[in-house]
Design a protein around this motif. Structure first.
Motif, PDB file in Angstrom:
ATOM      1  N   ARG A 189       1.012  -1.545   0.017  1.00 36.25           N
ATOM      2  CA  ARG A 189       0.058   0.051  -0.378  1.00 36.25           C
ATOM      3  C   ARG A 189       0.461   1.229  -0.497  1.00 36.25           C
ATOM      4  NH1 ARG A 189      -4.372  -1.690   5.185  1.00 36.25           N
ATOM      5  NH2 ARG A 189      -2.122  -1.994   5.409  1.00 36.25           N
ATOM      6  N   ASN A 190       1.501   1.480  -0.971  1.00 31.25           N
ATOM      7  CA  ASN A 190       2.208   2.884  -1.490  1.00 31.25           C
ATOM      8  C   ASN A 190       3.929   2.533   0.073  1.00 31.25           C
ATOM      9  OD1 ASN A 190       1.227   3.252  -3.746  1.00 31.25           O
ATOM     10  ND2 ASN A 190      -0.757   4.059  -2.920  1.00 31.25           N
ATOM     11  N   VAL A 191       4.037   1.676   0.334  1.00 29.12           N
ATOM     12  CA  VAL A 191       5.018   1.934   1.739  1.00 29.12           C
ATOM     13  C   VAL A 191       5.963   0.387   1.338  1.00 29.12           C
ATOM     14  CG1 VAL A 191       4.189   3.350   3.334  1.00 29.12           C
ATOM     15  CG2 VAL A 191       3.918   0.699   3.544  1.00 29.12           C
ATOM     16  N   LEU A 192       7.159   0.402   1.512  1.00 24.41           N
ATOM     17  CA  LEU A 192       7.943  -0.630   1.357  1.00 24.41           C
ATOM     18  C   LEU A 192       8.249  -1.126   2.555  1.00 24.41           C
ATOM     19  CD1 LEU A 192      10.110   0.769  -1.011  1.00 24.41           C
ATOM     20  CD2 LEU A 192       8.758  -0.557  -1.959  1.00 24.41           C
ATOM     21  N   ARG A 193       7.790  -2.155   3.053  1.00 28.56           N
ATOM     22  CA  ARG A 193       8.201  -3.264   4.220  1.00 28.56           C
ATOM     23  C   ARG A 193       9.362  -4.600   3.546  1.00 28.56           C
ATOM     24  NH1 ARG A 193       4.878  -2.083   8.380  1.00 28.56           N
ATOM     25  NH2 ARG A 193       2.700  -1.193   7.103  1.00 28.56           N
ATOM     26  N   THR A 194       9.851  -4.812   5.246  1.00 27.69           N
ATOM     27  CA  THR A 194      10.321  -5.650   4.967  1.00 27.69           C
ATOM     28  C   THR A 194       9.524  -6.538   5.444  1.00 27.69           C
ATOM     29  OG1 THR A 194      11.154  -5.974   7.779  1.00 27.69           O
ATOM     30  CG2 THR A 194      12.413  -4.554   5.654  1.00 27.69           C
ATOM     31  N   PRO A 195      10.319  -8.569   5.071  1.00 20.29           N
ATOM     32  CA  PRO A 195       9.811  -9.317   5.919  1.00 20.29           C
ATOM     33  C   PRO A 195       9.096  -9.270   7.307  1.00 20.29           C
ATOM     34  CG  PRO A 195      11.756  -9.864   4.412  1.00 20.29           C
ATOM     35  CD  PRO A 195      11.676  -8.777   4.463  1.00 20.29           C
ATOM     36  N   TYR A 196       9.318  -8.904   7.946  1.00 22.14           N
ATOM     37  CA  TYR A 196       9.222  -8.673   9.333  1.00 22.14           C
ATOM     38  C   TYR A 196       8.516  -7.644   9.725  1.00 22.14           C
ATOM     39  CZ  TYR A 196      10.369  -8.031  14.625  1.00 22.14           C
ATOM     40  OH  TYR A 196       9.509  -8.046  16.012  1.00 22.14           O
ATOM     41  N   GLY A 197       8.228  -6.659   8.741  1.00 27.63           N
ATOM     42  CA  GLY A 197       7.338  -5.479   8.461  1.00 27.63           C
ATOM     43  C   GLY A 197       7.964  -4.683   8.812  1.00 27.63           C
ATOM     44  N   SER A 198       8.940  -4.094   9.221  1.00 31.04           N
ATOM     45  CA  SER A 198       9.643  -2.779   9.238  1.00 31.04           C
ATOM     46  C   SER A 198       9.427  -2.095   7.709  1.00 31.04           C
ATOM     47  CB  SER A 198      11.311  -2.908   9.102  1.00 31.04           C
ATOM     48  OG  SER A 198      11.093  -4.444  10.301  1.00 31.04           O
TER      49      SER A 198
END
Length: 283
Positions: A189-198
């Motif tokens: 949703r228009n943000v970048l996340r790592t597998p952990y959710g950061s």
């Protein structure tokens, strides 16, 4: 050999295209907080955060210990005192100006447009510098340059035991290509996340930025920064113009004041696309 004269071909004037805004900027990834009606926040803000106080304990068993007489004995429990962290946000003002030799030049509008074009870049540069100067900044594995994947893992692992919320990881844009190759980031949703959710913020203003105490980035690598929840406050754009009747020049300056806070977590680490040094030896 002679050069043929340049032939002037008249063109049809058209409007400049509307550009697509840049994605994943700092201001586009964090929330804006409302300012005070009287503008007091423009002098800077602070608050007390308990989000870095994760200390707790445990009691063995599921019922209070008793003696032979069935009386409840004193519980051996550790009580932690209330110990919040002060978070501070200092104000800064970004500016932009234009000047033209024309009495009808729309100087205020052009100055405000120039400010808007470079606003993200200026804010990101200032935010990075202010975070790296924080007294509570923790450098992970000082003196070591770790692989980019390990650097993300170290930041997230430490954040998980230091901070109660989601961590924000700030990286130079060039690192994003390597993060994508390593399949560390995905679009959510228009943000970048790592597998952990950061949340990962690859910002233009983080290019060529230094680390703690002005330390330069490693060769062919970068400093990465992890913070708690960032929030920004900003004023309306203010512009003022001047006209010099002797030179027929009209100019204007536009400015806007910001205060950005990042919650009590602040960590930095040196990273490179590949592990260029042995595994870290420092805890």
């Amino acid at each position: 050999m002679t050069t043929p004269p340049t032939v002037f071909v008249p063109r049809t004037p058209v409007q400049a295209p509307v550009v697509t805004p840049r994605r994943y900027t700092l201001l586009g990834s964090i929330p804006e907080a409302p300012g005070d009606a009287d503008g007091r926040w423009e002098r800077g803000v602070d608050y007390w955060s308990s989000n870095c106080n994760l200390r707790t304990g445990y009691v063995d068993g599921w019922c209070p210990p008793t003696n032979e007489a069935g009386e409840v004995e004193d519980w051996d429990k550790e009580v932690q005192r209330f110990d919040p962290t002060r978070v501070e946000g200092a104000p800064f003002t970004i500016t932009s100006g234009v000047d033209c030799q024309s009495p009808v030049f729309p100087a205020p509008a052009e100055a405000e447009a120039a400010l808007a074009r470079g606003e993200d870049l200026q804010v990101e540069q200032r935010f990075w510098a202010m975070q790296m100067a924080r007294e509570d900044l923790v450098e992970l594995h000082p003196g070591d340059v770790v692989g980019l994947d390990d650097a993300i893992g170290y930041l997230e692992e430490e954040a998980a035991v230091r901070y109660a919320g989601q961590v924000f990881i700030h990286v130079p844009i060039r690192a994003l290509v390597h993060l994508a190759q390593l399949q560390i980031v995905t679009v959510d949703r228009n943000v970048l996340r790592t597998p952990y959710g950061s949340i990962v913020i690859p910002a233009a203003g983080y290019k060529d930025q230094t680390g703690p105490a002005g330390a330069a980035a490693p060769a062919n690598g970068w400093w990465l920064l992890a913070t708690g929840q960032p929030v920004y406050r900003r004023s309306e754009v203010f512009s003022h113009e001047a006209f010099d009747v002797k030179t027929n020049r009209r100019g204007a300056i536009a400015e806007r004041t910001y205060v950005i806070t990042a919650d009590c977590l602040a960590m930095a680490i040196q990273a490179a696309p590949c592990p260029c040094t042995p595994a870290p030896t420092t805890p």
